[in-house]
Design an enzyme around this catalytic site. Structure first.
Site, PDB file in Angstrom:
ATOM      1  N   LYS A 217       0.753  -1.249   0.074  1.00  0.00           N
ATOM      2  CA  LYS A 217       0.142   0.122  -0.043  1.00  0.00           C
ATOM      3  C   LYS A 217       0.730   1.261  -0.041  1.00  0.00           C
ATOM      4  O   LYS A 217       0.408   2.222  -0.521  1.00  0.00           O
ATOM      5  CB  LYS A 217      -0.931   0.097   1.160  1.00  0.00           C
ATOM      6  CG  LYS A 217      -0.299  -0.187   2.536  1.00  0.00           C
ATOM      7  CD  LYS A 217      -0.587   0.887   3.488  1.00  0.00           C
ATOM      8  CE  LYS A 217       0.500   0.922   4.521  1.00  0.00           C
ATOM      9  NZ  LYS A 217      -0.047   2.033   5.652  1.00  0.00           N
TER      10      LYS A 217
ATOM     11  N   ARG B 272       3.439   9.844   5.135  1.00  0.00           N
ATOM     12  CA  ARG B 272       4.843  10.136   4.625  1.00  0.00           C
ATOM     13  C   ARG B 272       4.877   9.606   3.277  1.00  0.00           C
ATOM     14  O   ARG B 272       5.666  10.288   2.360  1.00  0.00           O
ATOM     15  CB  ARG B 272       5.928   9.410   5.561  1.00  0.00           C
ATOM     16  CG  ARG B 272       5.886  10.183   6.995  1.00  0.00           C
ATOM     17  CD  ARG B 272       6.832   9.452   7.792  1.00  0.00           C
ATOM     18  NE  ARG B 272       6.413   8.083   8.133  1.00  0.00           N
ATOM     19  CZ  ARG B 272       6.308   7.658   9.558  1.00  0.00           C
ATOM     20  NH1 ARG B 272       6.953   8.410  10.520  1.00  0.00           N
ATOM     21  NH2 ARG B 272       6.085   6.564   9.718  1.00  0.00           N
ATOM     22  N   ASN B 273       4.450   8.495   2.834  1.00  0.00           N
ATOM     23  CA  ASN B 273       4.468   8.125   1.499  1.00  0.00           C
ATOM     24  C   ASN B 273       3.507   9.030   0.651  1.00  0.00           C
ATOM     25  O   ASN B 273       4.179   9.463  -0.474  1.00  0.00           O
ATOM     26  CB  ASN B 273       4.146   6.571   1.052  1.00  0.00           C
ATOM     27  CG  ASN B 273       5.180   5.577   1.933  1.00  0.00           C
ATOM     28  OD1 ASN B 273       6.226   5.396   1.231  1.00  0.00           O
ATOM     29  ND2 ASN B 273       4.899   5.207   3.007  1.00  0.00           N
TER      30      ASN B 273
END
Lengths: 363, 363
Positions: B220, B284-285
Site C-alpha cells: 500500500k 509520509r509516502n
C-alpha cells in the site's frame, strides 16, 4: 424537431502524444455510435455530451424543460456546472422528437425521475435503440434498478448498458482522469460503450455484472451517509477507512445474496466509487450524514432534498433485504435507525465497535 | 532492571454503557496477557501502551535510547505525539532486562530497524515469549517481512502475530475508533491478541493470513506514493479513487502470486489501510509523492527521509516480483520509473490511462 447536427468539416480532436488514435476518436471507422442522444441536462449529462462530441459523435442533449434547453442552447453554460462550456456543435432541444434518429441513448436522469421522464419520450424513440445509463440508486417505490426501469420505459426491445465508477461530474467536466466500467448483459454492447466513452481522460473497462454494478452504485449511498456521520462527529480517518472496508463487506454480502458477483464490489464501480463517495466533500449523501451528526433534523433534511439524498431510502430497502436473506448488515441497520428512529449517532458507533467479533469475513 | 509495575489497587476502566465488560478489561480472568513489554517509543508504541494499560495489563515501554527513556519517564510526554500523556502506571526503561519477564512483546520498531534493535534485546528475552508486531513494510536489503525478522531475531521459539489496519497513530492516541486485524499462523495467539487489544475504541478481528496482511501493509505504500503524485498534480478525487481500486487489484494480484489470500486485500488490513494511506494528509509516502509532483528531487527527498518513506524501495521489490511471477503491476511500475528513472509523472498518468483495456480483472 431538431435535426441531429453533423460535426463541422475538419473538426478533429487534438492529438495527445502517447494516446492511441482509437482513444482520440480520430478514425470514423472506430467510432461505435455516429449519433448519440443525451437524456437530461444535469452535470453528468453535460460532461458526457462534451466527451462524446470530442470523440466525434453527433450529440443532441435533450432537456425535460423547454426554458432550460433554450438557455443552454443560447449561453452554452449551465448554473449546474460552473466554468463549463458546451461545445458549439452539440444540439440542444426540449423536443422528444430530437432523439428519434440516434444510434445510442444516454440516460442522465436521476433514478427517481426515470419513469415519468422516459414515459414522455417513449413514443418518439426508435424501437431497439441501445441505452446506456449513468443513474445510480434504486427506485424507492418499486425497488427497481435504473436498467430495469429503462428497459420497461423503452419497450424492452433494445439492449441496456450501465456506466459506473468514481465520477464526480464537476471533475469529469474539467476533463480530469476518470476510470469507469461499462456493464451489460449484451457483451457486444458493453464493448461498444467501452469504445464510445474511452478518451484521453476516461479509461473504461467492460463488465458483465449489471446487477452487481447497479447494486454497488445504490448501496454505497448508505455507507456515504455513515461516512458523513463520522465526519460530523470528528471521529477521524481511521474510523472512516474502517467504515469503508466493513461497509464494502456488507455491500458485497448483500450483492452476493441477490445474485451479483462479489468481485464486482472490489472493483472500480464498487470500492472505487465508494471511496469517492466517502471522501469527496461535495457528495450529497455524505453531506446529509454530516449535517445530521451536527444536530440537524433528519426528517427536515430529507424533505428539503428528498430526491437526491438516496442513502436513507436505500437503507430502508437494504434492511428489508437483509432480513429476508438472513444476512448481517450492521452499518446499514445503524444508518436506518439513526435516520428513521432518531437513534443517537454516537450510541450507534459505540454499539458497532462493541459487537462480538470473530474472524474477518469479506462479503 | 525496572520491575514491571502492577496496576494500582482499585484502578479500573470507566464503564461505557453498551460496552461489554470483556472489552473494557474489567475482568482479570479475561485479560489474556498480564504483563506486556512494548519495544519502541514511537507514536504507535505509545498509543498501544496506553491502550494495553487501559485494558489492565502491566505495561513496560522500552526505548532504544537512554535519554529518550529518561525524558519520557519524567515528563510522560513525547515530542512525537503532541497532546498525549503516558499513564503514570506505565514503566519506561532503556534497559533490555526490563522486558525479560513479560507475557507478550509488542514490536513498535519500524521495519528497517527491527534487525539491529532486536539483536540488542535477544539475550534478555525469555525464550518462547509471543510477539505481536505493528511494523509495516519489508526489509529492503533482504525483502523479509516483519514477522520473519522477528522470528529470526527472537530465536524462532515463540509465536508471532501481526496487528494491522487503518491506524494513523495520532488518532489512535486520542482514542478515536479504529478497527484492526490480529493475524497469526497460531490461531490461539491470534485470538488472545484480539482480546488483548479490544477496547471501547478498538475493534479487532482475528485472521490467519499473516503473509497477506503483511504484504498489504507493504504494497500500500507504493500506491500511497501514486496518491500523493495525483494530489500534487491536482488530478482530483475521481482519479485518486480509481487509483485506489486499480492499485488494490495490483496488490491482490501480487499477493495471490506469492501465496496470500486475495480476500485479505479486500478487508480492513487491505483496502481499509489503503484508504487511510491514500486520503490522510499526514502520511509520509503520500507526502513524498506530492512533493515529487510539485518538482522536488526524488533522490534528495529519499536521502532526507529514507528510513520512513518505504514506498519507493517497496516498488523496486514489487517490480522484481512482478517480472518473476509474470504479473502486471502497471501502477507500481510507473511509481518505480517516476522515482528512480526521472519519468515525468503526467506522462506516466497519460500512459496508464491509454493502456489497452478489456474486462475488469480484480486481483
Amino acid at each position: 424537431m431538431t435535426a441531429p447536427p453533423t460535426p463541422p468539416p475538419g473538426a478533429k480532436p487534438d492529438l495527445t502524444p502517447g494516446v492511441t488514435a482509437e482513444q482520440q476518436g480520430g478514425a470514423a471507422a472506430l467510432r461505435p455510435f455516429a449519433s448519440v442522444g443525451i437524456v437530461g441536462d444535469g452535470q453528468m449529462a453535460l460532461a458526457l455530451a462534451d466527451l462524446l462530441a470530442f470523440r466525434g459523435a453527433a450529440v443532441t442533449v435533450w432537456s425535460p424543460f423547454a426554458e432550460a434547453a433554450e438557455a443552454l442552447r443560447r449561453t452554452r453554460t449551465s448554473t449546474r456546472l460552473p466554468g463549463f462550456w458546451l461545445p458549439a456543435e452539440i444540439a440542444v432541444t426540449a423536443d422528444p422528437a430530437g432523439l428519434g434518429g440516434v444510434d445510442l441513448l444516454v440516460n442522465g436522469i436521476p433514478t427517481q425521475y426515470i419513469r415519468p421522464t422516459w414515459q414522455r419520450l417513449a413514443a418518439q424513440l426508435r424501437p431497439g435503440t441501445p441505452i446506456v445509463s449513468v443513474a445510480k440508486g434504486i427506485e424507492i417505490a418499486s425497488l427497481r434498478r435504473p436498467s430495469e426501469l429503462l428497459s420497461e420505459a423503452s419497450g424492452g426491445g433494445g439492449s441496456i448498458a450501465v456506466l459506473s465508477g468514481p465520477t464526480v461530474a464537476t471533475e469529469l467536466a474539467r476533463r480530469l482522469p476518470a476510470v469507469m466500467v461499462a456493464a451489460s448483459a449484451d457483451p457486444e454492447l458493453a464493448q461498444r460503450v467501452q469504445r464510445a466513452f474511452a478518451s484521453p481522460w476516461t479509461r473504461i473497462y467492460h463488465h458483465d455484472d449489471v446487477l452487481g454494478v447497479e447494486l454497488a452504485g445504490a448501496l454505497k449511498n448508505v455507507i456515504a451517509v455513515a461516512a458523513g456521520l463520522i465526519d460530523g462527529l470528528g471521529l477521524g480517518v481511521n474510523c472512516k477507512s474502517a467504515l469503508l472496508s466493513r461497509g464494502l463487506a456488507e455491500m458485497a454480502r448483500c450483492g452476493a445474496a441477490l445474485g451479483a458477483r462479489r468481485e464486482t464490489f472490489f472493483g472500480v464501480a464498487g470500492v472505487g466509487d465508494l471511496a469517492t463517495t466517502c471522501f469527496a466533500p461535495e457528495g450529497r449523501n455524505r453531506s446529509f450524514g454530516e449535517a445530521l451528526a451536527k444536530g440537524s433534523d433528519a426528517q427536515r433534511l430529507l424533505e428539503a432534498g428528498s430526491s437526491v439524498v438516496e442513502g436513507p431510502p436505500t437503507a430502508k430497502a437494504a434492511v428489508a433485504i437483509a432480513a429476508r436473506e438472513r444476512i448481517e448488515m450492521p452499518i446499514t441497520a445503524a444508518v436506518h435507525d439513526i435516520v428513521y428512529r432518531g437513534r443517537p449517532p454516537l450510541e450507534a458507533v459505540a454499539e458497532l465497535m462493541a459487537r462480538s467479533v470473530g474472524a474477518e469475513r469479506i462479503g
